[in-house]
Design a protein around this motif. Structure first.
Motif, PDB file in Angstrom:
ATOM      1  N   PHE A 160      42.175  49.516  35.298  1.00  0.00           N
ATOM      2  CA  PHE A 160      43.030  49.624  36.465  1.00  0.00           C
ATOM      3  C   PHE A 160      42.629  50.846  37.287  1.00  0.00           C
ATOM      4  N   ALA A 161      42.573  52.005  36.658  1.00  0.00           N
ATOM      5  CA  ALA A 161      42.232  53.232  37.387  1.00  0.00           C
ATOM      6  C   ALA A 161      40.838  53.130  37.994  1.00  0.00           C
ATOM      7  N   ALA A 162      39.893  52.648  37.194  1.00  0.00           N
ATOM      8  CA  ALA A 162      38.512  52.553  37.679  1.00  0.00           C
ATOM      9  C   ALA A 162      38.417  51.564  38.841  1.00  0.00           C
ATOM     10  N   GLY A 169      35.514  50.830  48.908  1.00  0.00           N
ATOM     11  CA  GLY A 169      35.130  49.674  49.702  1.00  0.00           C
ATOM     12  C   GLY A 169      34.465  48.548  48.923  1.00  0.00           C
ATOM     13  N   LEU A 170      34.458  48.656  47.610  1.00  0.00           N
ATOM     14  CA  LEU A 170      33.848  47.590  46.801  1.00  0.00           C
ATOM     15  C   LEU A 170      34.928  46.592  46.372  1.00  0.00           C
ATOM     16  N   HIS A 171      34.465  45.523  45.730  1.00  0.00           N
ATOM     17  CA  HIS A 171      35.400  44.464  45.336  1.00  0.00           C
ATOM     18  C   HIS A 171      35.462  44.335  43.817  1.00  0.00           C
ATOM     19  N   PRO A 172      36.404  45.051  43.195  1.00  0.00           N
ATOM     20  CA  PRO A 172      36.453  45.018  41.732  1.00  0.00           C
ATOM     21  C   PRO A 172      37.119  43.749  41.198  1.00  0.00           C
ATOM     22  N   ILE A 173      36.641  43.314  40.023  1.00  0.00           N
ATOM     23  CA  ILE A 173      37.312  42.250  39.272  1.00  0.00           C
ATOM     24  C   ILE A 173      37.956  42.965  38.093  1.00  0.00           C
ATOM     25  N   LEU A 174      39.279  43.015  38.103  1.00  0.00           N
ATOM     26  CA  LEU A 174      40.009  43.751  37.078  1.00  0.00           C
ATOM     27  C   LEU A 174      39.999  42.972  35.771  1.00  0.00           C
ATOM     28  N   GLN A 175      39.312  43.489  34.749  1.00  0.00           N
ATOM     29  CA  GLN A 175      39.338  42.837  33.442  1.00  0.00           C
ATOM     30  C   GLN A 175      40.531  43.369  32.678  1.00  0.00           C
ATOM     31  N   MET A 176      41.230  42.448  32.017  1.00  0.00           N
ATOM     32  CA  MET A 176      42.382  42.884  31.241  1.00  0.00           C
ATOM     33  C   MET A 176      42.380  42.152  29.907  1.00  0.00           C
ATOM     34  N   VAL A 177      42.549  42.899  28.817  1.00  0.00           N
ATOM     35  CA  VAL A 177      42.560  42.273  27.493  1.00  0.00           C
ATOM     36  C   VAL A 177      43.976  42.244  26.933  1.00  0.00           C
ATOM     37  N   THR A 178      44.272  41.220  26.159  1.00  0.00           N
ATOM     38  CA  THR A 178      45.608  41.086  25.572  1.00  0.00           C
ATOM     39  C   THR A 178      45.754  41.964  24.338  1.00  0.00           C
ATOM     40  N   ARG A 179      44.613  42.546  23.916  1.00  0.00           N
ATOM     41  CA  ARG A 179      44.652  43.355  22.692  1.00  0.00           C
ATOM     42  C   ARG A 179      45.505  44.606  22.845  1.00  0.00           C
ATOM     43  N   ASP A 180      45.479  45.211  24.046  1.00  0.00           N
ATOM     44  CA  ASP A 180      46.034  46.560  24.190  1.00  0.00           C
ATOM     45  C   ASP A 180      47.388  46.663  24.853  1.00  0.00           C
ATOM     46  N   ALA A 235      48.035  46.880  40.424  1.00  0.00           N
ATOM     47  CA  ALA A 235      46.663  46.729  40.901  1.00  0.00           C
ATOM     48  C   ALA A 235      46.640  46.009  42.247  1.00  0.00           C
ATOM     49  N   TYR A 236      47.450  44.965  42.350  1.00  0.00           N
ATOM     50  CA  TYR A 236      47.500  44.217  43.609  1.00  0.00           C
ATOM     51  C   TYR A 236      47.946  45.114  44.754  1.00  0.00           C
ATOM     52  N   SER A 237      48.870  46.013  44.438  1.00  0.00           N
ATOM     53  CA  SER A 237      49.342  46.955  45.458  1.00  0.00           C
ATOM     54  C   SER A 237      48.242  47.896  45.923  1.00  0.00           C
ATOM     55  N   HIS A 238      47.202  48.032  45.136  1.00  0.00           N
ATOM     56  CA  HIS A 238      46.052  48.860  45.519  1.00  0.00           C
ATOM     57  C   HIS A 238      44.950  48.026  46.155  1.00  0.00           C
ATOM     58  N   GLY A 239      45.243  46.749  46.412  1.00  0.00           N
ATOM     59  CA  GLY A 239      44.241  45.916  47.072  1.00  0.00           C
ATOM     60  C   GLY A 239      43.297  45.205  46.126  1.00  0.00           C
TER      61      GLY A 239
END
Lengths: 308, 145, 222
Positions: free
Chosen positions: A62-64, A72-83, A96-100
């Motif tokens: 999320f932070a990264a 100005g880049l287009h990140p794909i936020l990876q999220m794992v159910t483990r944590d 995250a959506y609130s940050h664009g």
């Protein structure tokens, strides 16, 4: 269009998409993630930001991702159910959506035993398929998993992983079907070396029309050394590296192996482009991000389409 | 001033009826000498010996214990000697855990006709234990006696 | 059964070091079946502790007793005649039993001699494996008799994950992939279409999610 995601726009306009990946730093050093992302630059449509990959603690995805978005880049936020449990996940998604950030990947995550905190309790409140269902409900129904309304629901372009090389093989198409039924928009596969097996999987996928219900991005990874080829073949679960690839690397003199690895990768991309149902590639060049521009160019995929 | 008595190990040998005990008999018949330190307990099969029997032997002051059974494949009860071997290995670990020492316990295998082997084992094990010294809990028993 | 393993002997020794007279209590049920805390194990532990302390010049008084179960107050009550004569109790029962003994005999220190592990079944003599996680809402009826919560390392309800290799879990070649097992069973039962039915997110309130659980049978409880 379901979302504002650049990746969605590229895919829906019929272009062959290119995504890549970078891992956040093992410390509070944002400069490192920005450096990696800048190497990728405009050679990719979007960049996966991994989430405590191999169960090693890193700056949160999320932070990264926020840093990348701000650059100005287009990140794909990876999220794992483990944590995290479903509360934390939904909170992070609307945050995250609130940050664009509008593109994400729903994953289970590697087992803690592989990482630097094998003593930690894994969460797995929900699995990756229930996760996809949850994000789709947030986006399309505007509701949290528990049923309450969301103010300004997050319009996420939903991705997931697929591994045609894991066992049992006969299940792997059905598993994709499950993810599609759950609401997945795009898939990134595990990196492909065994093209025959991948084509067999794609045959099953096409038979069920799954390639028309979601966008499939084929995973590729350039091999640096013969040691790396052997390691991936023998030590990484769910990875299929045919012997001829290892042999090809072994037959190459040491100082030329890196270049040979790039060549193999580019050949792989060119062959993948010919396969019906493959909508793009996901280039994973971990700790070798600076080679991505070269690979994308050699594969004839530069410049990337300019999407508004 | 304490008198220094020479240390004579107390050894308990659990011997199976079909092989080891018969070998002991044979040693006796052939007048083969073996140390009087060894007290034999006859059991129907080495597999009958329980971890508890071995521990109790040590608890009551034995300096060394061994279990003697049939050669591999010869056990009258099929695999009693295998079970005995595994149990002995298990108790050796327990003995290490409490600081008694796994070297004080052993497993031997022999056939009914091996009178010499019986005597040899008895001699060698007694010397092994003699070199190790009295069981660390002996002194309390001695004082109690 | 509930499985357990004896604690390292040093830990038990430290618990009882300040005491002279110990009551060592075994349990005739689960811990007997998995050879961790039954009558025999009580004898073995008693002998070991005696020797460990004798080595340090101290003679313990050990009282050994094995109850039918330690998780029922009627059985725990049987210790009442022995309790006053001892300084401390060491229980070889699972955590349930230890707590019931501690609850009844509040004035005596009660120590566990085993680490309670999991609910499982015997695979073969001497080998026990985890089978049930006590989730409170059993889904064995839809997963062909194999539990993905207890037997999948990631408790996936829509598995397998991408790490499944040759029917084994990514964490170890000795651990079966629960979803590979489920798939094989579904095939054997001609129920393969069941695989694509998505099992929805679990309500953990039936499990530990809603705090320590209790069952009350209105017809039985007074």
């Amino acid at each position: 269009m379901k979302t504002e995601s650049v990746l969605e726009k590229v895919l829906r306009s019929g272009n062959f998409a290119v995504t890549s990946e970078c891992g956040p730093p093992r410390g509070a050093v944002p400069a490192k993630i920005l450096e990696k992302a800048n190497m990728l630059g405009d050679y990719v449509d979007a960049v996966n930001v991994t989430d405590n990959q191999t169960a090693m603690v890193r700056m949160s995805s999320f932070a990264a991702s926020v840093f990348l978005r701000q650059a100005g880049l287009h990140p794909i936020l990876q999220m794992v159910t483990r944590d995290r449990n479903r509360l934390a996940m939904q909170a992070d998604i609307i945050g995250a959506y609130s940050h664009g950030i509008n593109t994400m990947l729903c994953l289970s995550g590697d087992h803690p035993k592989f990482g630097d905190h094998p003593m930690a309790a894994a969460v797995h409140d929900i699995d990756s398929i229930q996760f996809i269902q949850m994000v789709r409900k947030m986006r399309d129904e505007g509701k949290f998993q528990g049923g309450a309304d969301i103010e300004n629901p997050p319009k996420m372009f939903i991705g997931a992983a697929a591994n045609p090389f894991a066992d049992p093989f006969e299940l792997r198409v059905a598993r994709l079907a499950k993810k599609v039924a759950a609401g997945v928009d795009f898939i990134q596969t595990q990196c492909i070396f065994n093209l025959d097996k991948f084509e067999l999987w794609m045959e099953g996928v096409r038979k069920r029309g799954l390639h028309e219900k979601c966008f499939i991005l084929a995973g590729v990874t350039p091999i640096k050394t013969v040691g790396m080829a052997r390691y991936m073949k023998n030590k990484v679960p769910g990875m299929d590296v045919p012997q001829h690839i290892v042999d090809r690397m072994a037959a190459t003199p040491k100082e030329k192996q890196a270049d040979e690895g790039i060549t193999i990768c580019v050949e792989m991309i060119q062959r993948l482009r010919q396969i019906e149902g493959v909508a793009g590639i996901h280039l994973m060049a971990i700790e070798w991000e600076h080679k991505v521009p070269e690979i994308v160019q050699k594969a004839g995929l530069y410049p990337r389409p300019k999407i508004q | 001033m304490t008198t220094q008595e020479p240390f004579e190990p107390v050894i308990i040998a659990f011997c199976c009826h079909y092989c080891a005990y018969t070998a002991a008999d044979m040693a006796g018949t052939r007048r083969l000498c073996y140390p009087a330190n060894v007290s034999i307990i006859r059991v129907p099969c080495s597999g009958k010996v329980d971890a508890l029997h071995i521990l109790k032997a040590f608890e009551k002051g034995a300096d060394g214990v061994y279990v003697a059974g049939c050669l591999d494949g010869d056990c009258h009860f099929k695999n009693g000697n295998h079970r005995a071997s595994r149990r002995v290995a298990y108790v050796q670990k327990l003995l290490n855990d409490i600081g008694i020492g796994s070297e004080r316990l052993a497993m031997f295998k022999m056939s009914a006709g091996m009178g010499e082997r019986f005597a040899e084992v008895a001699k060698e094990f007694t010397e092994t234990i003699r070199a190790l010294g009295p069981t660390p809990i002996r002194s309390l028993h001695r004082d109690a006696a | 059964m509930i499985t357990a393993e004896r604690k390292p002997i040093d830990e038990i020794i430290e618990y009882i070091r300040p005491f002279q007279k110990i009551l060592l209590v075994g349990c005739n049920e689960c811990v007997t079946v998995c050879s961790a805390g039954g009558r025999k194990e009580v004898g073995i532990l008693s002998s070991m502790l005696q020797m460990a302390f004798l080595k340090q010049g101290k003679s313990l008084q050990m009282l050994e007793h094995t109850l039918e179960r330690q998780c029922d107050p009627e059985y725990v009550e049987e210790l009442v005649s022995m309790i006053d004569g001892v300084d401390a109790v060491v229980s070889m029962a699972c955590g349930c039993g230890v707590q019931e003994v501690a609850r009844r005999y509040r004035n005596k220190p009660v120590f566990p001699a085993v680490n309670t592990k999991f609910m499982g079944a015997s695979e073969r003599q001497g080998v026990w494996a985890e089978r049930c996680a006590g989730c409170g809402d059993c889904l064995l009826g839809i997963t062909a008799g194999i539990c993905p919560i207890a037997r999948c390392s990631k408790q996936l309800m829509n598995g397998p994950c991408g790490g499944s290799t040759n029917g084994k879990c990514e964490i170890s070649p000795e651990v079966d992939c629960a979803w590979a097992l489920i798939w094989e069973r579904l095939k054997a039962l001609n129920l393969t279409e069941r695989y694509e039915e998505i099992i929805p997110a679990k309500d953990w309130r039936n499990g530990r999610g809603a705090g320590p659980r209790k069952i009350v049978r209105e017809d039985l409880a007074e």
